[in-house]
Motif scaffolding. Structure first.
Motif, PDB file in Angstrom:
ATOM      1  N   SER A 298       0.814  -1.215   0.000  1.00  0.00           N
ATOM      2  CA  SER A 298       0.000   0.000   0.000  1.00  0.00           C
ATOM      3  C   SER A 298       0.847   1.264   0.000  1.00  0.00           C
ATOM      4  CB  SER A 298      -0.934  -0.005   1.210  1.00  0.00           C
ATOM      5  OG  SER A 298      -1.782  -1.138   1.175  1.00  0.00           O
ATOM      6  N   VAL A 299       1.995   1.231   0.663  1.00  0.00           N
ATOM      7  CA  VAL A 299       2.886   2.396   0.650  1.00  0.00           C
ATOM      8  C   VAL A 299       3.342   2.690  -0.771  1.00  0.00           C
ATOM      9  CG1 VAL A 299       5.196   3.194   1.275  1.00  0.00           C
ATOM     10  CG2 VAL A 299       3.697   2.233   3.026  1.00  0.00           C
ATOM     11  N   ILE A 300       3.733   1.642  -1.490  1.00  0.00           N
ATOM     12  CA  ILE A 300       4.179   1.812  -2.877  1.00  0.00           C
ATOM     13  C   ILE A 300       3.015   2.312  -3.741  1.00  0.00           C
ATOM     14  CG2 ILE A 300       5.029   0.595  -4.910  1.00  0.00           C
ATOM     15  CD1 ILE A 300       7.122   1.183  -2.767  1.00  0.00           C
ATOM     16  N   GLY A 301       1.799   1.888  -3.394  1.00  0.00           N
ATOM     17  CA  GLY A 301       0.642   2.405  -4.111  1.00  0.00           C
ATOM     18  C   GLY A 301       0.321   3.833  -3.736  1.00  0.00           C
ATOM     19  N   GLY A 302       0.620   4.196  -2.478  1.00  0.00           N
ATOM     20  CA  GLY A 302       0.289   5.534  -2.004  1.00  0.00           C
ATOM     21  C   GLY A 302       1.240   6.613  -2.477  1.00  0.00           C
ATOM     22  N   ILE A 303       2.515   6.272  -2.693  1.00  0.00           N
ATOM     23  CA  ILE A 303       3.490   7.277  -3.122  1.00  0.00           C
ATOM     24  C   ILE A 303       3.107   7.898  -4.468  1.00  0.00           C
ATOM     25  CG2 ILE A 303       5.878   7.620  -3.870  1.00  0.00           C
ATOM     26  CD1 ILE A 303       6.711   5.604  -1.700  1.00  0.00           C
ATOM     27  N   PRO A 304       2.797   7.098  -5.507  1.00  0.00           N
ATOM     28  CA  PRO A 304       2.376   7.707  -6.768  1.00  0.00           C
ATOM     29  C   PRO A 304       1.114   8.556  -6.630  1.00  0.00           C
ATOM     30  CG  PRO A 304       2.960   5.418  -7.117  1.00  0.00           C
ATOM     31  CD  PRO A 304       2.935   5.637  -5.637  1.00  0.00           C
ATOM     32  N   MET A 305       0.177   8.107  -5.797  1.00  0.00           N
ATOM     33  CA  MET A 305      -1.049   8.864  -5.617  1.00  0.00           C
ATOM     34  C   MET A 305      -0.762  10.223  -4.985  1.00  0.00           C
ATOM     35  SD  MET A 305      -3.453   7.287  -6.987  1.00  0.00           S
ATOM     36  CE  MET A 305      -3.816   5.658  -7.639  1.00  0.00           C
ATOM     37  N   GLY A 306       0.228  10.265  -4.083  1.00  0.00           N
ATOM     38  CA  GLY A 306       0.623  11.542  -3.502  1.00  0.00           C
ATOM     39  C   GLY A 306       1.252  12.461  -4.525  1.00  0.00           C
ATOM     40  N   ILE A 307       2.103  11.889  -5.383  1.00  0.00           N
ATOM     41  CA  ILE A 307       2.718  12.669  -6.459  1.00  0.00           C
ATOM     42  C   ILE A 307       1.643  13.220  -7.391  1.00  0.00           C
ATOM     43  CG2 ILE A 307       4.249  12.536  -8.473  1.00  0.00           C
ATOM     44  CD1 ILE A 307       5.765  10.300  -6.993  1.00  0.00           C
ATOM     45  N   GLY A 308       0.634  12.404  -7.634  1.00  0.00           N
ATOM     46  CA  GLY A 308      -0.410  12.773  -8.585  1.00  0.00           C
ATOM     47  C   GLY A 308      -1.196  14.004  -8.207  1.00  0.00           C
ATOM     48  N   ILE A 309      -1.283  14.299  -6.912  1.00  0.00           N
ATOM     49  CA  ILE A 309      -2.006  15.487  -6.472  1.00  0.00           C
ATOM     50  C   ILE A 309      -1.465  16.733  -7.175  1.00  0.00           C
ATOM     51  CG2 ILE A 309      -2.479  16.974  -4.478  1.00  0.00           C
ATOM     52  CD1 ILE A 309      -2.399  14.459  -2.734  1.00  0.00           C
ATOM     53  N   PHE A 310      -0.156  16.788  -7.358  1.00  0.00           N
ATOM     54  CA  PHE A 310       0.480  17.980  -7.924  1.00  0.00           C
ATOM     55  C   PHE A 310       0.723  17.871  -9.434  1.00  0.00           C
ATOM     56  CE2 PHE A 310       1.934  17.236  -3.558  1.00  0.00           C
ATOM     57  CZ  PHE A 310       1.448  18.377  -2.945  1.00  0.00           C
ATOM     58  N   ALA A 311       0.835  16.645  -9.948  1.00  0.00           N
ATOM     59  CA  ALA A 311       1.297  16.471 -11.324  1.00  0.00           C
ATOM     60  C   ALA A 311       0.191  16.224 -12.340  1.00  0.00           C
ATOM     61  CB  ALA A 311       2.302  15.311 -11.383  1.00  0.00           C
ATOM     62  N   VAL A 312      -0.856  15.512 -11.962  1.00  0.00           N
ATOM     63  CA  VAL A 312      -1.802  15.030 -12.957  1.00  0.00           C
ATOM     64  C   VAL A 312      -2.550  16.145 -13.672  1.00  0.00           C
ATOM     65  CG1 VAL A 312      -3.958  13.772 -13.278  1.00  0.00           C
ATOM     66  CG2 VAL A 312      -2.109  12.732 -12.006  1.00  0.00           C
ATOM     67  N   TRP A 313      -3.120  17.091 -12.923  1.00  0.00           N
ATOM     68  CA  TRP A 313      -3.952  18.085 -13.599  1.00  0.00           C
ATOM     69  C   TRP A 313      -3.149  19.003 -14.516  1.00  0.00           C
ATOM     70  CZ3 TRP A 313      -8.366  18.018 -15.460  1.00  0.00           C
ATOM     71  CH2 TRP A 313      -8.988  19.175 -15.909  1.00  0.00           C
ATOM     72  N   PRO A 314      -1.960  19.490 -14.127  1.00  0.00           N
ATOM     73  CA  PRO A 314      -1.158  20.264 -15.097  1.00  0.00           C
ATOM     74  C   PRO A 314      -0.840  19.473 -16.363  1.00  0.00           C
ATOM     75  CG  PRO A 314      -0.314  20.592 -12.881  1.00  0.00           C
ATOM     76  CD  PRO A 314      -1.345  19.498 -12.791  1.00  0.00           C
ATOM     77  N   LEU A 315      -0.525  18.186 -16.207  1.00  0.00           N
ATOM     78  CA  LEU A 315      -0.245  17.349 -17.375  1.00  0.00           C
ATOM     79  C   LEU A 315      -1.501  17.128 -18.212  1.00  0.00           C
ATOM     80  CD1 LEU A 315       2.103  14.652 -15.781  1.00  0.00           C
ATOM     81  CD2 LEU A 315       2.758  16.432 -17.419  1.00  0.00           C
ATOM     82  N   ALA A 316      -2.656  16.965 -17.539  1.00  0.00           N
ATOM     83  CA  ALA A 316      -3.915  16.777 -18.269  1.00  0.00           C
ATOM     84  C   ALA A 316      -4.276  18.020 -19.073  1.00  0.00           C
ATOM     85  CB  ALA A 316      -5.035  16.418 -17.294  1.00  0.00           C
TER      86      ALA A 316
END
Length: 484
Positions: A298-316
């Protein structure tokens, strides 16, 4: 005094008054507000089946048929109530909108029915079976249907501004990911599950607390959201479009069919994975409730999700929601394949999970914004909105897949010979599962999503609704102004 006037009283009014989305709306209405119900649902999605198989020991009831048929039959009922709820929402006209008022009703219902799910009497097998069936349907087919239908419509109905709507979609998903990816996936296996084991009394205490927490937070979501899209036509004479006309419009639109197919395939794979998670960590990769294995995954799953808060919408915004999601699912399938090849190797599992969860980021954060674009496209095409009906079909897919997947997974476990743990001298003791059981669990957790990831890439190639959505929204606005 009619319902519209009643809900226009100060006590019922939204605390959001600005024409544009504000910080309080994002943080309280879309992040913190939904957290209670989403936490409760996340715990149920991961552990309710464990409660049925390991605590209540229902795996062998009716020769294993009960846990196969009961979820499927219950989801048929749930699908019917979703259709009814979609119709009701589309025919709701109040000062507070069409969907938000139902959030208000769902708050106490979630708390009461959430408690009933776990307070199963320790009597005869017949009493247990009846209680499980009734409480399950009171929660999923009634209380959670009301909440989920109205909650899922908040982003599409919040605003037509695609940037603000995308921001709300991200905040909405942060709430879901925080609950499932941090609390349920990290805190529960490490700190809570080892303590409660298969003690029903401890399960009841825990779930009573979570159910009660959902009440005030759901009320917060009601008060800090606003249906700006609904308010555009609030002063106009409301035309109730026949239900069959709406259904025909939905199922004759290629973008809506594609996004429904996309959601169906994704939900099928993720539902089986979610149900397999605990069993995989207990019997394939680690040992029963060791407090480490599931936490590591779950930690390995949670790290990308944390990164995504800042990265996904600008990239989208730069590359497009569809394009980013498509590229993500290529990584998703690659990461899943690595896990499938090395299911008992912790290092390779963590590498594969990290790649897979990086790939799943766009889907997690921007799907509802993409769905909202499709609904705006349909309004442009047909001249009317079908929010409740469209969301009822969406929810039918969600609930049907959960029921089908739960029944399928339980059937495979029973056929393979799954053995539930026992309490011996006050301690929970787990059985050693056969190779057949381990193979079923492994495919459910890491194998199936490789296949669904490839299918999703193909579907997304055809979902290019974004290319002219701004133009279509401008035409919708021009039509309304001309009519006015």
């Amino acid at each position: 005094m009619d319902k519209k006037k009643k809900l226009d009283q100060p006590i019922f009014r939204s605390r959001v008054t600005n024409a544009d989305v504000q910080k309080s709306e994002r943080w309280l209405g879309y992040l913190l507000g939904p957290a209670g119900a989403l936490l409760l649902n996340a715990v149920l999605a991961t552990y309710l089946n464990v409660y049925y198989t390991d605590v209540l020991k229902l795996t062998s009831v009716w020769g294993g048929a009960f846990l196969v048929m009961f979820p499927i039959i219950s989801k048929v009922i749930d699908a019917i109530t979703n259709v009814i709820m979609g119709y009701v929402i589309d025919h709701t006209h109040t000062a507070q909108g069409k969907a938000r008022p139902w959030l208000l009703l769902s708050a106490p219902l979630l708390a009461v029915t959430g408690i009933l799910l776990f307070t199963v009497p320790t009597g005869s097998e017949t009493i247990k079976v009846i209680w499980v069936m009734v409480s399950y349907n009171l929660f999923y087919s009634f209380a959670y249907t009301i909440f989920n239908m109205s909650h899922n419509l908040m982003v599409p109905l919040s605003t037509r501004n695609t940037t603000q709507r995308g921001s709300l979609s991200v905040f909405n998903q942060i709430a879901a990911i925080m609950m499932s990816g941090i609390l349920v996936a990290l805190i529960f296996p490490m700190m809570i599950m080892p303590k409660i084991g298969v003690d029903q009394g401890k399960w009841i205490t825990l779930m009573c607390i979570l159910s009660i927490i959902a009440l005030p937070l759901t009320l917060m979501e009601y008060y800090f959201t606003k249906e700006r899209v609904t308010e555009e036509t609030q002063d106009e004479e409301q035309e109730d479009v026949p239900f069959l006309t709406q259904l025909k419009a939905i199922f004759s639109d290629k973008y809506m069919i594609i996004i429904y197919a996309y959601f169906l395939v994704y939900t099928f794979g993720s539902s089986i994975k979610n149900m397999s998670l605990v069993y995989f960590c207990n019997y394939v990769l680690g040992t029963y409730n060791d407090g480490i294995t599931q936490t590591m995954i779950s930690v390995i799953g949670g790290i990308p999700m944390g990164i995504g808060i800042f990265a996904v919408w600008p990239l989208a915004k730069k590359f497009g929601k569809r394009n980013l999601t498509l590229a993500g699912f290529i990584l998703y399938a690659i990461g899943g394949a690595i896990c499938w090849m090395f299911p008992t190797n912790m290092v390779m599992m963590l590498v594969g999970q990290f790649i897979k969860n990086i790939g799943g980021l766009p889907c997690a954060y921007v799907f509802m914004a993409l769905f909202a674009d499709v609904m705006d496209h349909m309004e442009w095409k047909n001249g009317f909105r079908s929010d409740g009906t469209a969301m009822s079909v969406y929810n039918i897919i969600a609930v049907a897949m959960v029921g089908i997947c739960q029944g399928l997974f339980n059937g495979l476990l029973a056929k393979a010979g799954y053995v539930a743990p026992e309490i011996i001298n006050g301690e929970t003791v787990a059985a050693v599962q056969s190779a057949a059981v381990q193979n079923v669990i492994t495919f459910g957790f890491v194998g199936l999503e490789v296949i669904t990831g490839i299918i999703l890439v193909i579907l997304l190639i055809f979902l290019n609704v974004e290319k002219d959505i701004d133009k279509k929204q401008a035409e919708i606005k021009a039509r309304r102004e001309e009519k006015a």
